[in-house]
Scaffold this active site. Structure first.
Site, PDB file in Angstrom:
ATOM      1  N   ASP A  55       0.844  -1.186   0.000  1.00  0.00           N
ATOM      2  CA  ASP A  55       0.000   0.000   0.000  1.00  0.00           C
ATOM      3  C   ASP A  55       0.890   1.251   0.000  1.00  0.00           C
ATOM      4  O   ASP A  55       1.777   1.357  -0.830  1.00  0.00           O
ATOM      5  CB  ASP A  55      -0.969  -0.051   1.191  1.00  0.00           C
ATOM      6  CG  ASP A  55      -2.004   1.061   1.182  1.00  0.00           C
ATOM      7  OD1 ASP A  55      -2.983   0.950   0.429  1.00  0.00           O
ATOM      8  OD2 ASP A  55      -1.822   2.050   1.931  1.00  0.00           O
ATOM      9  N   TYR A 113      -1.915  11.422   2.548  1.00  0.00           N
ATOM     10  CA  TYR A 113      -2.688  11.678   1.335  1.00  0.00           C
ATOM     11  C   TYR A 113      -2.731  13.166   1.019  1.00  0.00           C
ATOM     12  O   TYR A 113      -2.649  13.567  -0.155  1.00  0.00           O
ATOM     13  CB  TYR A 113      -4.111  11.137   1.506  1.00  0.00           C
ATOM     14  CG  TYR A 113      -4.177   9.639   1.528  1.00  0.00           C
ATOM     15  CD1 TYR A 113      -4.287   8.909   0.346  1.00  0.00           C
ATOM     16  CD2 TYR A 113      -4.139   8.938   2.725  1.00  0.00           C
ATOM     17  CE1 TYR A 113      -4.355   7.523   0.361  1.00  0.00           C
ATOM     18  CE2 TYR A 113      -4.194   7.553   2.752  1.00  0.00           C
ATOM     19  CZ  TYR A 113      -4.304   6.857   1.564  1.00  0.00           C
ATOM     20  OH  TYR A 113      -4.361   5.488   1.586  1.00  0.00           O
ATOM     21  N   HIS A 149      -6.981  -6.492  -1.331  1.00  0.00           N
ATOM     22  CA  HIS A 149      -5.870  -5.542  -1.197  1.00  0.00           C
ATOM     23  C   HIS A 149      -4.940  -5.903  -0.044  1.00  0.00           C
ATOM     24  O   HIS A 149      -3.739  -5.654  -0.115  1.00  0.00           O
ATOM     25  CB  HIS A 149      -6.460  -4.145  -0.978  1.00  0.00           C
ATOM     26  CG  HIS A 149      -5.451  -3.064  -0.798  1.00  0.00           C
ATOM     27  ND1 HIS A 149      -4.714  -2.555  -1.849  1.00  0.00           N
ATOM     28  CD2 HIS A 149      -5.059  -2.381   0.314  1.00  0.00           C
ATOM     29  CE1 HIS A 149      -3.913  -1.605  -1.396  1.00  0.00           C
ATOM     30  NE2 HIS A 149      -4.095  -1.481  -0.094  1.00  0.00           N
TER      31      HIS A 149
END
Length: 287
Positions: free
Chosen positions: A104, A212, A268
């Site tokens: 990730d 982010y 994921h």
């Protein structure tokens, strides 16, 4: 046993990184976790890597888990600061050989670290994150991938994402794992509680979301991406709800020596949901 996990603190780049460690020697396997995870996400791989002859470090990355302090400003999470963290950890280890393993966000960081050759690597392992240049290209052209990445836009709102993620005893953090996983038995309540506790630490949630925010305010994905010459393994759970298989297409243009292993029916959270398969791949490739 070489695979017995202990926990220690390592001071590097002005932070006190809390690290799960196993094994010994000067061959380092450095494992970088993603969002909204912590060093706990590597619990199935640490003993295996130690048994393969590596000293394994799995740190809580900047802003996560027990690593302190947790800067609250967005600029502290620019890619340059994160790369400096990885370099400082490698330097602190004193290793002569480094295998960098990322999942990730940790994988995005590993891709960038290898491309910029911040420190020499012997091998690179990537799990369920595309090469940043490939992702940037697909995101510009694919409405489907743009919709899958909606949360990246949502995370730019000040304050609101943190409140929603932490509401009702961090229910959204728990659901990120249990909701996306194909095999939900791999995420028992004890594991979900661990991730919720880590996210609820003072300052952690803002720090985690700031990765982010910094990526949008200080973009790095459209930079030049020279070809990586380090042997690279990509392990990919095909049932990833956040990243489509099209984000794998064209990876070989950026990697000279690429091995791709796809796992059907795995989400994921590949190294946690399919640890037996992932560990078998690691054993074969690293040996």
């Amino acid at each position: 046993m070489s695979g017995q996990i202990t926990t220690r603190t390592v001071e590097a780049n002005g932070l006190r990184f809390v690290i799960d460690e196993a094994g010994a020697g000067d061959r380092l396997a450095l494992c970088l976790h993603g969002f909204p995870e912590s060093r706990f996400s590597w619990r199935h791989q640490i003993p295996l890597l130690a048994d393969l002859g590596f000293r394994v470090w799995a740190p809580d990355l900047r802003g996560y888990g027990e690593t302190e302090p947790k800067p609250q400003d967005v600029a502290s999470y620019r890619i340059e600061a994160l790369l400096d963290d990885v370099a400082a950890l490698i330097d602190a280890s004193g290793a002569r050989e480094v295998v960098l393993i990322g999942h990730d966000w940790g994988a995005a960081l590993a891709w960038t670290f290898a491309t910029r050759k911040v420190r020499p690597l012997s091998r690179l392992v990537i799990m369920n994150v595309p090469h940043p240049a490939v992702f940037a290209r697909v995101a510009r052209r694919s409405l489907r991938q743009m919709l899958r990445s909606w949360y990246m836009v949502f995370f730019q709102i000040p304050g609101l994402p943190e409140r929603m993620l932490l509401a009702r005893d961090a229910r959204a953090i728990r659901r990120a794992f249990a909701g996306m996983a194909q095999d939900k038995s791999r995420f028992p309540d004890a594991a979900l509680d661990r991730y919720a506790r880590d996210a609820q630490r003072p300052g952690a949630m803002t720090a985690m979301v700031n990765w982010y925010r910094a990526a949008v305010r200080h973009p790095f994905m459209n930079a030049p991406w020279p070809r990586i010459d380090v042997p690279t393994l990509v392990v990919w759970g095909e049932a990833d709800a956040a990243l489509g298989l099209e984000t794998l297409e064209g990876t070989d243009a950026y990697v000279a020596d690429l091995t791709l292993r796809r796992l059907p029916g795995v989400s994921h959270w590949v190294q946690q949901e399919a640890p037996e398969a992932v560990n078998a791949i690691l054993t074969e490739w690293l040996a």
